[in-house]
Design a protein around this motif. Structure first.
Motif, mmCIF file in Angstrom:
data_model
loop_
_atom_site.group_PDB
_atom_site.id
_atom_site.type_symbol
_atom_site.label_atom_id
_atom_site.label_comp_id
_atom_site.label_asym_id
_atom_site.label_seq_id
_atom_site.Cartn_x
_atom_site.Cartn_y
_atom_site.Cartn_z
ATOM 1 N N SER C 12 -67.913 -7.256 20.939
ATOM 2 C CA SER C 12 -68.569 -5.952 21.089
ATOM 3 C C SER C 12 -67.993 -5.189 22.272
ATOM 4 O O SER C 12 -67.710 -3.989 22.185
ATOM 5 C CB SER C 12 -70.076 -6.135 21.302
ATOM 6 N N VAL C 13 -67.821 -5.907 23.399
ATOM 7 C CA VAL C 13 -67.272 -5.248 24.594
ATOM 8 C C VAL C 13 -65.846 -4.774 24.319
ATOM 9 O O VAL C 13 -65.465 -3.651 24.688
ATOM 10 C CB VAL C 13 -67.307 -6.204 25.804
ATOM 11 N N LEU C 14 -65.039 -5.623 23.634
ATOM 12 C CA LEU C 14 -63.641 -5.250 23.374
ATOM 13 C C LEU C 14 -63.559 -3.976 22.533
ATOM 14 O O LEU C 14 -62.689 -3.126 22.769
ATOM 15 C CB LEU C 14 -62.911 -6.396 22.669
ATOM 16 N N VAL C 15 -64.443 -3.837 21.545
ATOM 17 C CA VAL C 15 -64.434 -2.619 20.734
ATOM 18 C C VAL C 15 -64.648 -1.403 21.642
ATOM 19 O O VAL C 15 -63.936 -0.394 21.538
ATOM 20 C CB VAL C 15 -65.519 -2.683 19.632
ATOM 21 N N GLY C 16 -65.608 -1.528 22.593
ATOM 22 C CA GLY C 16 -65.859 -0.422 23.510
ATOM 23 C C GLY C 16 -64.655 -0.129 24.389
ATOM 24 O O GLY C 16 -64.263 1.036 24.570
ATOM 25 N N VAL C 17 -64.038 -1.200 24.923
ATOM 26 C CA VAL C 17 -62.865 -1.020 25.795
ATOM 27 C C VAL C 17 -61.750 -0.317 25.033
ATOM 28 O O VAL C 17 -61.140 0.655 25.519
ATOM 29 C CB VAL C 17 -62.365 -2.393 26.326
ATOM 30 N N GLY C 18 -61.483 -0.768 23.795
ATOM 31 C CA GLY C 18 -60.421 -0.162 23.002
ATOM 32 C C GLY C 18 -60.727 1.293 22.678
ATOM 33 O O GLY C 18 -59.849 2.159 22.789
ATOM 34 N N LEU C 19 -61.989 1.553 22.294
ATOM 35 C CA LEU C 19 -62.374 2.933 21.966
ATOM 36 C C LEU C 19 -62.156 3.850 23.162
ATOM 37 O O LEU C 19 -61.633 4.958 23.027
ATOM 38 C CB LEU C 19 -63.859 2.976 21.585
ATOM 39 N N TYR C 20 -62.560 3.351 24.354
ATOM 40 C CA TYR C 20 -62.402 4.171 25.559
ATOM 41 C C TYR C 20 -60.923 4.473 25.802
ATOM 42 O O TYR C 20 -60.546 5.627 26.056
ATOM 43 C CB TYR C 20 -63.021 3.452 26.759
ATOM 44 N N GLY C 21 -60.096 3.443 25.692
ATOM 45 C CA GLY C 21 -58.663 3.657 25.888
ATOM 46 C C GLY C 21 -58.112 4.635 24.873
ATOM 47 O O GLY C 21 -57.303 5.511 25.190
ATOM 48 N N ALA C 34 -54.517 0.572 22.270
ATOM 49 C CA ALA C 34 -55.979 0.647 22.303
ATOM 50 C C ALA C 34 -56.545 0.424 20.904
ATOM 51 O O ALA C 34 -57.545 -0.277 20.736
ATOM 52 C CB ALA C 34 -56.421 2.005 22.842
ATOM 53 N N ILE C 37 -56.671 -3.110 20.196
ATOM 54 C CA ILE C 37 -57.761 -3.801 20.901
ATOM 55 C C ILE C 37 -59.083 -3.601 20.152
ATOM 56 O O ILE C 37 -59.866 -4.537 19.996
ATOM 57 C CB ILE C 37 -57.845 -3.330 22.368
#
Lengths: 157, 94, 114, 305
Positions: C12-21, C34, C37
Motif C-alpha cells: 500500500s505504501v509503495l503504491v503511494g510512493v510511486g503515485l507521488y513520484g 515511478a 514502483i
C-alpha cells in the motif's frame, strides 16, 4: 578452424556433469541434459574455438588448497583493516609485467589476484597488468609471481 | 545437533565478514580500496555461509549445487571487480 | 497472517510512493520508474493477500497472474522507454509539457515535424 | 515467530526506503541504481511470501532486465534539471490512496482458502507438479498465450519507432570492445554455462519453481552479455529466421490450444497428453521469450553515437 574431437568431448562431459549436479541425476531429465550439453558445447566452440586445450581442469585440485587459504587470509586481512579504528591501509598502484599472453590466461590471473589478499586487477596498460594494492608496502611483486605460476599450470597459454 | 551448532557458527562467521566488508566499503577512502573490501570479505563470507548450509543439506547433490553457486559468484565477483576497477580508473579515480 | 499484514501494508505504501513520484517528477525516465514502483506495489499487495490461506501456503493463481504482470510491465517499460527516447530526438525535451501552460499549437507542430 | 516477523518488518522498511530513494534521487543514474536494489529486495520479499516463482521473475525481469534497459536509457536521455519538490496536495492525495489500500488490507486479513483446494484437486490432471506452472500453462493458459503475444507486439512497437533510414539495421548501437579484454573473455566463457542453467530452469519448472519466463530471461541475459562483450552481433530486424523465432513460441502455444478443441474446448489438454504439450510449449516459448526480451532491451536500430 579444425576442432579437436577430444576437446569437444571434454567440454561436453563438463557440461553434462553440470547438468547432473543441477538435476541431482534425475532420470527423466537426461534427454534434456544431453541436448542442453550438446547446445552448450556448440556455443562454447563458437565463442572459444575448441582447437587447443585451454583449461587443464585436472590440475584444479592441486591449487585448490592454496586458493582457499588465500580466500581465508584475504577476507581476514581486509576485515581487520576495515574494522581497526586507525584503518591501516596504504593504497597505491603497481605495474606487473606478466609473461602470460593476453586473453583468457591474463584475465584469469587478474581475476585470481582480485580474490587474493591485497591485490585488485584493473586490466592492462601497454601490456603490463595494472594492480591496485591495499598496502603498497607489502612485497606484492613476488606473491604475484607465485600466483602467475599457478595460473600458468591451469590455463594453457 | 552438533551439525546445527557448527552451521550456526559458520553462518555467523560468514555474516561477520559480510558486515566487515560493508564497513570497509563505507570507511575506505577511494573506489579501488572499496572494491578490495567487497571482493575479499564477501568471497569469504559467502564461502562460510555455503559451508554452513552444506552441513544441513539432505544429499550430496545439494552440497554440489551449493558449491556451484559459490563458484559462479566467485567468477562473477572476480570479473566485475576487474571491470569496475578499470572503468573507475578511466573515469579518473585515483 | 503477520506476513500478509506486513507485506500488504508495504505494498500500500509503495503504491503511494510511486503515485507521488509519478505526479511530482517531470522527467520521462523518472515517470517510467515511478510507474514501475506503483505496479510492483500493487503486485506485492496482491501477493500478500494471496497468502491468507489457513495453512499458510501461497495461492498459485495470483502468483501466476503476478508473473504475467511482471512480464507485461517489462514490455510496457521497454515501449515507454523507446517512446521517451524518440520524443527527445524529435523535440529535444525529456518531459511532457505541463498541462497548465501548453505550447502554442504552431510551435508544437514544427517541433514534431523536425 | 517473532524473529521472522521482525525480519519481514525490517525488509519492508528497507524496500519502502529504497523506493523513496529512487523517486527522490538527484541524478538519473542513481534513481535507476536504487530501482535495481529495490527489485532485488522485492525478490527476497517474494521468497518470504512463499512465492518463489514470483521471486525468480522479479529478480530476473523486474530488477535485472528492467535495470539494464533503464541504465541504457539513463545514459541516452538528457538529464534535465528536475529538483525533487515537496508538493503538499499530491502528497496528501497519495497518502490517502495508501491509507485506503492499507485499510483494505486490514479489513481483508481473514484467512481464505482462495483457489488453493481447486488447484490441488486438479493438479494431477494438469500434467505438471508445480502448481504455478499448472496455472500458467494449463488452467489459465489463455492469459499466458495472450501475454506471449503482448511481448511481440511491444517489440513491434519499439521497432516502429526507428527512423526510416535505419529500419534495416541491427537493433541497438554497435558495441566496440577490445579483443582479449576482461569483458570480452568473460563473454566467451559464461554463455554456454548460462545456456545450461536456462534449460535447467525450464525443465525444473514442471516440478518446482522455474519455467519459461525465468529461463527465457536467463537466456536473454547471456545473449545480451555476449553482444555487449562484442563476441556476438544482434541480427538485423529483417532476418526471416529471427522473426520466425520471435513467433515460434506463441504459434506452438496457439496450435496446442487449437488441438484442444478436438478434445473438448480451446486450450484444454487431455490429461494423458498434457505433460508433453506443456513441455513442447515451455521449450519453444522459452526460446521466443529469450529472443523477444533481449531485443526489447537492445531497442530499435540506432545511429552510432
Amino acid at each position: 578452424m579444425p576442432a579437436s574431437p577430444l576437446i569437444l568431448a571434454k567440454r561436453f562431459a563438463l557440461f553434462a556433469a553440470l547438468w547432473l549436479v543441477l538435476t541431482a541425476g534425475a532420470l527423466d531429465g537426461l534427454p534434456f541434459g544431453a541436448a542442453a550439453a550438446a547446445a552448450a558445447t556448440w556455443t562454447s566452440h563458437r565463442l572459444l574455438p575448441a582447437d587447443r586445450d585451454r583449461l587443464r581442469l585436472h590440475r584444479l585440485p592441486a591449487i585448490l588448497p592454496r586458493f582457499l587459504w588465500g580466500s581465508l587470509s584475504g577476507g581476514l586481512d581486509v576485515a581487520a583493516r576495515a574494522l581497526r579504528p586507525r584503518m591501516p591501509i596504504r593504497p597505491g598502484w603497481v605495474r606487473y609485467r606478466s609473461a602470460l599472453p593476453a586473453g583468457l590466461p591474463l584475465v584469469a590471473l587478474g581475476g585470481e589476484l582480485s580474490l587474493m589478499p591485497g591485490t585488485l586487477a584493473a586490466g592492462t596498460r601497454e601490456g603490463d597488468l595494472l594492480l591496485h594494492c591495499l598496502d603498497v608496502g607489502a612485497d606484492v611483486v613476488s606473491s604475484v609471481a607465485v600466483e602467475e605460476q599457478r595460473i600458468r599450470g591451469l590455463v594453457a597459454p | 545437533m552438533i551439525a546445527d551448532a557448527v552451521t550456526v557458527l559458520l553462518i555467523g562467521a560468514g555474516l561477520f565478514f559480510f558486515v566487515a566488508g560493508t564497513v570497509g566499503f563505507v570507511r575506505f577512502p577511494d573506489v579501488h580500496s572499496r572494491l578490495h573490501a567487497l571482493t575479499k570479505a564477501d568471497n569469504l563470507g559467502l564461502g562460510l555461509v555455503v559451508l554452513g548450509a552444506a552441513l544441513q543439506a539432505p544429499d550430496a547433490a545439494t552440497v554440489l549445487k551449493l558449491v556451484l553457486v559459490w563458484l559462479l559468484t566467485l567468477a562473477a565477483a572476480a570479473t566485475v571487480a576487474q571491470l569496475l576497477a578499470r572503468s573507475a580508473l578511466e573515469d579518473g579515480a585515483p | 497472517m503477520t506476513a500478509t499484514l506486513v507485506y500488504g501494508l508495504a505494498g500500500s505504501v509503495l503504491v503511494g510512493v510511486g503515485l507521488y513520484g509519478f505526479a511530482v517528477r517531470r522527467h520521462l525516465l523518472r515517470q517510467i520508474l515511478a510507474f514501475n514502483i506503483i505496479g510492483s506495489g500493487l503486485f506485492l499487495l496482491f501477493g500478500a493477500l494471496a497468502r491468507r490461506t489457513p495453512d499458510g501456503t501461497s495461492d498459485p493463481v495470483p502468483q501466476a497472474m503476478i508473473i504475467t504482470g511482471i512480464v507485461v510491465a517489462f514490455a510496457a517499460t521497454a515501449l515507454a522507454e523507446a517512446l521517451a527516447e524518440r520524443y527527445q530526438e524529435l523535440t529535444g525535451r525529456t518531459a511532457l509539457e505541463e498541462d497548465s501552460k501548453p505550447a502554442p499549437p504552431d510551435e508544437q507542430e514544427s517541433e514534431l515535424r523536425g | 515467530m517473532i524473529a521472522s516477523a521482525a525480519f519481514d518488518i525490517l525488509l519492508c522498511l528497507l524496500i519502502v526506503t529504497v523506493a523513496v530513494g529512487s523517486v527522490a534521487a538527484r541524478d538519473l543514474f542513481g534513481a535507476v541504481a536504487l530501482y535495481i536494489v529495490y527489485g532485488l529486495l522485492l525478490a527476497i520479499g517474494w521468497v518470504r511470501l512463499g512465492a518463489v516463482d514470483v521471486g525468480l521473475a522479479e529478480g530476473a525481469i523486474g530488477a535485472g532486465l528492467t535495470g539494464v534497459l533503464l541504465l541504457g536509457a539513463a545514459a541516452r536521455l538528457k538529464a534535465a534539471p528536475d529538483p525533487p519538490r515537496l508538493r503538499i496536495v499530491p502528497l496528501l492525495l497519495c497518502l490517502a490512496v495508501s491509507l485506503g489500500l492499507g485499510a483494505a488490507v486490514l479489513s481483508l486479513s481473514v484467512p481464505q482458502p482462495g483457489l488453493v483446494p481447486l488447484v490441488q484437486e486438479n493438479l494431477a490432471a494438469s500434467g505438471v507438479g508445480n502448481p504455478v506452472t499448472a496455472v500458467l500453462l494449463n488452467f489459465r493458459g489463455w492469459d499466458t498465450l495472450v501475454e506471449s503475444v503482448v511481448l511481440v507486439v511491444a517489440l513491434v512497437g519499439v521497432w516502429a519507432l526507428a527512423p526510416d533510414d535505419l529500419w534495416d539495421g541491427r537493433p541497438g548501437a554497435a558495441q566496440r570492445v577490445k579483443r582479449d579484454a576482461v569483458l570480452n573473455t568473460f563473454g566467451r566463457l559464461l554463455p554456454p554455462v548460462g545456456l545450461m542453467v536456462g534449460i535447467y530452469i525450464v525443465w525444473i519448472g514442471a516440478y518446482a519453481p522455474g519455467g519459461a519466463f525465468q529461463a527465457g530471461t536467463v537466456l536473454a541475459a547471456v545473449w545480451l552479455l555476449a553482444i555487449m562483450a562484442g563476441v556476438a552481433e544482434p541480427p538485423p530486424v529483417r532476418r526471416p529466421l529471427w522473426r520466425a523465432l520471435l513467433v515460434l513460441g506463441p504459434a506452438v502455444f496457439l496450435l496446442a490450444g487449437l488441438h484442444g478443441t478436438l478434445w473438448g474446448a480451446f486450450m484444454s489438454f487431455a490429461p494423458a497428453k498434457a505433460k508433453t504439450m506443456i513441455m513442447a510449449i515451455e521449450f519453444t516459448l522459452t526460446l521466443s521469450i529469450a529472443v523477444t526480451l533481449a531485443m526489447l532491451v537492445l531497442g530499435r536500430p540506432r545511429r552510432p553515437a
